[in-house]
Write a protein that holds these residues in place. Structure first.
Motif, PDB file in Angstrom:
ATOM      1  N   SER A 207       0.951  -1.247  -0.118  1.00 28.12           N
ATOM      2  CA  SER A 207       0.114   0.082   0.102  1.00 28.12           C
ATOM      3  C   SER A 207       0.943   1.218  -0.097  1.00 28.12           C
ATOM      4  O   SER A 207       0.335   2.528  -0.299  1.00 28.12           O
ATOM      5  CB  SER A 207      -0.999   0.032   1.167  1.00 28.12           C
ATOM      6  OG  SER A 207      -0.126   0.093   2.428  1.00 28.12           O
ATOM      7  N   GLU A 208       2.194   1.166   0.238  1.00 30.36           N
ATOM      8  CA  GLU A 208       3.175   2.161   0.596  1.00 30.36           C
ATOM      9  C   GLU A 208       3.977   2.290  -1.118  1.00 30.36           C
ATOM     10  O   GLU A 208       4.781   3.023  -1.045  1.00 30.36           O
ATOM     11  CB  GLU A 208       3.907   1.886   1.429  1.00 30.36           C
ATOM     12  CG  GLU A 208       3.434   2.124   2.778  1.00 30.36           C
ATOM     13  CD  GLU A 208       2.799   3.301   3.212  1.00 30.36           C
ATOM     14  OE1 GLU A 208       3.223   4.372   2.756  1.00 30.36           O
ATOM     15  OE2 GLU A 208       1.626   3.363   3.803  1.00 30.36           O
ATOM     16  N   GLY A 209       3.484   1.281  -1.818  1.00 30.96           N
ATOM     17  CA  GLY A 209       4.344   1.006  -3.266  1.00 30.96           C
ATOM     18  C   GLY A 209       5.393   0.088  -3.193  1.00 30.96           C
ATOM     19  O   GLY A 209       5.506  -0.559  -2.159  1.00 30.96           O
ATOM     20  N   LEU A 210       5.865   0.036  -4.224  1.00 36.52           N
ATOM     21  CA  LEU A 210       6.834  -1.248  -4.844  1.00 36.52           C
ATOM     22  C   LEU A 210       8.110  -0.901  -4.095  1.00 36.52           C
ATOM     23  O   LEU A 210       8.834   0.096  -4.147  1.00 36.52           O
ATOM     24  CB  LEU A 210       6.875  -1.586  -6.195  1.00 36.52           C
ATOM     25  CG  LEU A 210       5.618  -1.917  -6.973  1.00 36.52           C
ATOM     26  CD1 LEU A 210       5.882  -1.928  -8.288  1.00 36.52           C
ATOM     27  CD2 LEU A 210       5.315  -3.570  -6.457  1.00 36.52           C
ATOM     28  N   PRO A 211       8.867  -1.862  -3.627  1.00 39.54           N
ATOM     29  CA  PRO A 211      10.292  -1.703  -3.371  1.00 39.54           C
ATOM     30  C   PRO A 211      11.285  -1.628  -4.303  1.00 39.54           C
ATOM     31  O   PRO A 211      10.668  -1.605  -5.316  1.00 39.54           O
ATOM     32  CB  PRO A 211      10.618  -3.027  -2.324  1.00 39.54           C
ATOM     33  CG  PRO A 211       9.667  -4.063  -2.879  1.00 39.54           C
ATOM     34  CD  PRO A 211       8.528  -3.211  -3.616  1.00 39.54           C
ATOM     35  N   ASP A 212      12.329  -0.994  -4.170  1.00 45.37           N
ATOM     36  CA  ASP A 212      13.498  -0.868  -5.054  1.00 45.37           C
ATOM     37  C   ASP A 212      13.895  -2.242  -5.420  1.00 45.37           C
ATOM     38  O   ASP A 212      13.593  -3.463  -5.098  1.00 45.37           O
ATOM     39  CB  ASP A 212      14.678  -0.295  -4.617  1.00 45.37           C
ATOM     40  CG  ASP A 212      14.156   1.252  -4.283  1.00 45.37           C
ATOM     41  OD1 ASP A 212      13.437   1.837  -4.656  1.00 45.37           O
ATOM     42  OD2 ASP A 212      14.704   1.867  -3.294  1.00 45.37           O
ATOM     43  N   GLY A 213      14.513  -2.379  -6.705  1.00 43.77           N
ATOM     44  CA  GLY A 213      15.324  -3.642  -7.188  1.00 43.77           C
ATOM     45  C   GLY A 213      14.289  -4.123  -8.371  1.00 43.77           C
ATOM     46  O   GLY A 213      13.090  -3.723  -8.701  1.00 43.77           O
ATOM     47  N   VAL A 214      15.024  -5.110  -9.025  1.00 46.58           N
ATOM     48  CA  VAL A 214      14.372  -5.763 -10.182  1.00 46.58           C
ATOM     49  C   VAL A 214      13.449  -6.915  -9.651  1.00 46.58           C
ATOM     50  O   VAL A 214      13.835  -7.723  -8.891  1.00 46.58           O
ATOM     51  CB  VAL A 214      15.335  -6.319 -11.053  1.00 46.58           C
ATOM     52  CG1 VAL A 214      14.733  -7.093 -12.108  1.00 46.58           C
ATOM     53  CG2 VAL A 214      16.479  -5.488 -11.648  1.00 46.58           C
ATOM     54  N   ILE A 215      12.157  -6.527 -10.166  1.00 46.75           N
ATOM     55  CA  ILE A 215      10.917  -7.559  -9.666  1.00 46.75           C
ATOM     56  C   ILE A 215      10.488  -8.386 -10.833  1.00 46.75           C
ATOM     57  O   ILE A 215      10.138  -8.053 -11.816  1.00 46.75           O
ATOM     58  CB  ILE A 215       9.998  -6.660  -8.976  1.00 46.75           C
ATOM     59  CG1 ILE A 215      10.351  -5.770  -8.089  1.00 46.75           C
ATOM     60  CG2 ILE A 215       8.618  -7.506  -8.800  1.00 46.75           C
ATOM     61  CD1 ILE A 215       9.190  -4.622  -7.580  1.00 46.75           C
TER      62      ILE A 215
END
Length: 957
Positions: A207-215
């Motif tokens: 709910s706070e957005g996606l984390p960093d890095g390749v997903i």
């Protein structure tokens, strides 16, 4: 084997060929004087167990049910408001009695022979359509095992599918991100699969957005385990922008009110259909689902029902894309799942048929309304409710007082979810009433708030997530609303099928034997069926005592040191056993041991399971006589000795023979530092005679839905316990709901005890048979299989035999020479058997062009002889083709099965008479099964994949 002239005990009624005259006739055909002498020849002496099974003496049905009543009484029923993926529901009695408790449904086999499975296939297609409509995606399967493992399958599918789609962004190599609000058991299962396969999993509040890095892929939960409902569209769009695929684990009932995942852009939706009329069952069995966007269906695990046409052009259902089955693709299979939860999916589909879209929405609105009342009232009482937008779950902060409020609720007969010392979760459902709401509030020292309170406006679903699209518009969901109509619909579908209640199902490898009514009776008792898997231990004493007793019985039977009944399918038991082996090697600092040797004849799931356990599959050749090729085995051991992890063997072999070299194979693997996995699919040929844990096995899975009488249910439920020696015990399955609890092993299923709801069946079977009865059953199965082999060998040669020319519990009939001479195939014989009222034997496994036959111990001599008569009659028709009496294309074999419509057609112009077509033996004139469709075009079904219910007009002539 003791033989009685009159059937007086349960053992006598379970074993079909029990009368002395019948046994003598069978022995005469096989060429032995006694059953024991036959067994002594067939089963290698060096694996025979030294002493009889040390089990309690056999009980009568009355005594067994009395003991089950005592166990049930130790469980405490309660109002279940724990949630966390499991909810109370009301199984309509018409569905409970006429599907869940009806042998026409629960004794049916997986619908691989579609002509005799049109009823269950239609019910499963209804399930798929229900799922597709509710989740807003075009293709769904029917079904998967539980929600947590369904999410794990979706994660693996995203990783496969993104190998090409994510090339530019690098997402194919990226991590998998799980929302922190996913079910705890789901997170644990996915992490376990990821650890074995070596990819990264990150848990984050999305709910706070996606984390960093390749997903690579993202998993969201709707609603979250906390009850939170939020608009996923932005995070889904962001994930797509970064090259990731997205899975949403969604509650089907909530989706009657909430925007479906497909409409928000999700690629995959998964979840459980449990709250559609399927009891809690202390954690299972429950049908999970998966639905996907177009383009992903060919890598989707599980079973997929589609529509083809029969030989007359009539629409007909079949399992589509069957080349994905593990016995064909082996280590290249997209999943190791072989079974499903068909019976439970059928229950859920009929729940939707019965209630229709309006009824489902009304149930959802009532549950949501009760949750809003709770939130409003708790807030009015000064307590902090964590989320303003929810469906049925309210999370409330109670600093330092959680245990007090939980105890107060339990005192009122209500279970709530204790999240931590400061937080409680309350989940409403179909069974929640105004009185229950009032009792919950009273436990918190609160009362129902005034209906006009302004606080109520704080707990409406956000407009952005409210559903506006229609669902369940097919006529089937609008036609059967009265109990009369549903009863007739259920009966109509069951009449289209052949199940064990009408005929012998002589399937090799799959052990379709008696599922006695006394064994089945307890599973729907409320004291067993209404228990939440996360209920307090104080309420589950009876369940845990039954499970511990069953595990102890299975330990004695197998000769191992420990058993876990957690795996909810044989394939999952395989995975559990291999992960235990992996854990053992890693604990010894031997991480390099990752090679799994698998004989070419092995069950197909073996290779797929090894891949999922992070192992490299190396195939060992099979010798001409069906045994393991020792030269090749020794060469592979030498080549991989430093990396050797395990060998997987099936015993008796997949070829239905007791290989005399099994100890030699086990010793060679152990000498090289490897472990021996013995596939227990054929344990029904060993019980009481030999114990895999004592002749070389380190670990095995068992199939309770084969050897221990849990019925197949049209393709599930299954239970696949894993049994291990003491050195592997620390690596047995852990508890996904609480990974720190009890074991270091990787959890395999969502709930600690897997499909506990059907365990009373196997518990009762063992109690009813006792050690001596179980041993007699094994001996009788051997006698029956060898009787069939002896009687049919001159007509259809038996492909493999062991000592003394004997087989084990099944035999393979070789049609390849007949096919070469006449063109008649094993499939032609399988379809022709339908005209005789039989389900076919196992077709083309483990050898193409053959039929594998297993009579089991519960068929009597008259039924076995009826099957033999049918096969001999079919051989005579093959000879007619060979002699030119009619061409193959114009033969009853190639035109089988024959429907009633074909038989009475005015334009009958075939080269054989109608009577031969439909009454090939005289006895059929009084009792005749007519399939509803003719032979189905399988290739057309795969080319024209249709996964939603066609309009009823398509089925009109």
């Amino acid at each position: 084997m003791t033989v009685n002239s009159a059937s007086t005990s349960f053992v006598d009624r379970h074993i079909g060929a029990r009368r002395e005259a019948d046994v003598d006739a069978m022995l005469k055909a096989v060429g032995y004087d006694t059953v024991d002498s036959l067994v002594d020849t067939a089963v290698p002496k060096d694996i025979r167990q030294d002493s009889p099974l040390e089990l309690t003496a056999a009980l009568s049905e009355v005594e067994t049910l009395t003991e089950l009543r005592k166990l049930a009484a130790k469980n405490k029923t309660a109002v279940q408001m724990i949630g966390q993926g499991y909810y109370d529901t009301v199984t309509p009695p018409v569905i409970r009695r006429n599907i869940l408790e009806a042998p026409a449904w629960y004794t049916a086999y997986t619908p691989y022979q579609p002509e005799i499975s049109q009823g269950r296939l239609e019910a499963l297609l209804n399930f798929q359509t229900m799922v597709q409509d509710l989740v807003g995606l075009p293709i769904a399967n029917a079904s998967l095992l539980d929600e947590a493992t369904a999410v794990a399958e979706a994660v693996l599918m995203m990783r496969r599918a993104n190998k090409t789609a994510g090339q530019k962004s690098g997402a194919h190599d990226g991590k998998t991100v799980l929302d922190a609000d996913c079910l705890p058991q789901t997170i644990a299962i996915v992490k376990g699969r990821a650890e074995a396969l070596g990819f990264e999993v990150e848990v984050a509040d999305l709910s706070e957005g996606l984390p960093d890095g390749v997903i690579n892929g993202v998993v969201l939960q709707q609603p979250g385990v906390s009850g939170r409902v939020f608009d996923h569209s932005e995070v889904i769009a962001a994930a797509k922008e970064r090259g990731a695929l997205v899975t949403v684990a969604a509650d089907l009932l909530a989706l009657t009110l909430i925007t479906p995942p497909g409409e928000q852009g999700a690629d995959i939706a998964v979840g459980s259909a449990q709250r559609f009329g399927v009891p809690l069952f202390y954690g299972g069995p429950h049908a999970a689902y998966m639905a996907v966007q177009k383009g992903l269906e060919r890598s989707m695990p599980g079973r997929l029902v589609g529509v083809s046409k029969d030989s007359t052009g009539l629409p007909a259902y079949r399992l589509a894309l069957q080349t994905r089955e593990q016995h064909i693709r082996r280590e290249k299979a997209t999943s190791n799942i072989c079974t499903a939860q068909a019976l439970l999916a059928i229950v859920a589909s009929m729940y939707a048929v019965y209630h229709g879209p309006e009824g489902l929405k009304a149930i959802a609105e009532t549950a949501h309304g009760h949750a809003r009342t709770l939130a409003t009232s708790l807030k009015a009482a000064g307590l902090a409710v964590r989320h303003a937008s929810f469906f049925d779950t309210v999370t409330v902060s109670v600093p330092g007082k959680a245990s007090d409020f939980l105890a107060a609720a339990e005192a009122k007969g209500i279970n709530l979810r204790g999240i931590d010392a400061d937080t409680i979760g309350i989940s409403t459902d179909e069974a929640t009433t105004d009185a229950v709401v009032a009792d919950v509030l009273a436990a918190f020292g609160a009362a129902v708030a005034d209906a006009g309170s302004d606080a109520g406006t704080d707990f409406r679903l956000d407009a952005a997530v409210e559903r506006s699209s229609d669902y369940l518009q097919h006529p089937v969901f609008h036609t059967h609303r009265s109990e009369t109509q549903l009863l007739r619909y259920v009966r109509k579908l069951s009449d289209r099928d052949l199940a064990l209640d009408r005929t012998m199902i002589p399937l090799g490898s799959c052990t379709m034997k008696l599922n006695a009514t006394a064994e089945m009776e307890a599973i729907s008792w409320p004291e067993f069926a209404s228990i939440h898997p996360f209920a307090p231990d104080s309420q589950t004493e009876g369940w845990r005592e039954l499970i511990a007793d069953l595990e102890a019985q299975l330990t004695e039977i197998t000769g191992y040191d420990q058993v876990s009944i957690q795996p909810n399918a044989g394939s999952q038991g395989e995975l559990a056993g291999l992960l235990a082996i992996r854990g053992y090697h890693h604990s010894r600092g031997e991480q390099q041991r990752n090679v799994c040797l698998i004989p070419a004849s092995a069950h197909g799931t073996n290779a797929a399971s090894a891949v999922l356990a992070g192992m490299k599959v190396v195939v060992v050749a099979t010798a001409a006589d069906g045994t393991i090729d020792h030269a090749d085995l020794n060469a592979k051991i030498e080549l991989h000795k430093d990396a050797l992890s395990a060998i997987m063997i099936t015993y008796p072999s997949t070829h239905g023979v007791y290989d005399a070299d099994v100890r030699e194979v086990c010793d060679a693997i152990h000498a090289a530092g490897g472990q021996v996995y013995i596939d227990g699919a054929n344990l029904n040929a060993l019980v009481g005679l030999a114990q895999p844990g004592k002749f070389g096995g380190d670990v095995s899975h068992l199939n309770l839905h084969k050897t221990f009488c849990i019925p197949h249910g049209g393709g599930g439920p299954g239970v696949g316990p894993v049994a291990a020696k003491a050195h592997l015990a620390p690596f047995m399955p852990g508890n996904a709901a609480d990974p720190a609890n009890g074991a270091d092993g990787t959890p395999i299923s969502a709930s600690k005890y897997g499909s506990a709801g059907v365990l009373p069946i196997s518990w009762a079977y063992v109690k009813l048979m006792g050690g001596r009865g179980l041993t007699d059953a094994t001996k009788s199965a051997l006698l029956a299989a060898n009787y069939i082999a002896a009687r049919l060998n001159d007509f259809f040669p038996v492909l493999y035999t062991g000592e003394g020319g004997l087989v084990a519990h099944e035999c393979i009939l070789d049609l390849r020479e007949l096919t070469a001479k006449t063109g008649v195939t094993a499939e032609d014989v399988a379809k022709r058997l339908i005209d005789y009222g039989f389900h076919a034997p196992t077709l083309a496994f483990p050898v193409a062009g053959t039929l594998m036959v297993e009579p089991t111990e519960s068929e009597d001599l008259a039924e076995i002889d009826r099957f033999i008569t049918a096969m001999i009659s079919i051989r005579a028709e093959i000879d007619q083709v060979a002699h030119g009496d009619f061409t193959l294309a114009d033969s009853p074999l190639r035109n089988a099965p024959h429907t009633a419509a074909a038989a009475i057609s005015t334009d009958w112009n075939r080269g054989y008479p109608r009577e031969q077509a439909v009454f090939p033996v005289h006895s059929l004139k009084q009792d005749k099964y007519f399939p509803p469709v003719g032979r189905i075009d399988g290739a057309l079904g795969d080319r024209n994949l249709i996964c939603s219910c066609p309009p009823l007009s398509e089925f009109e002539n």
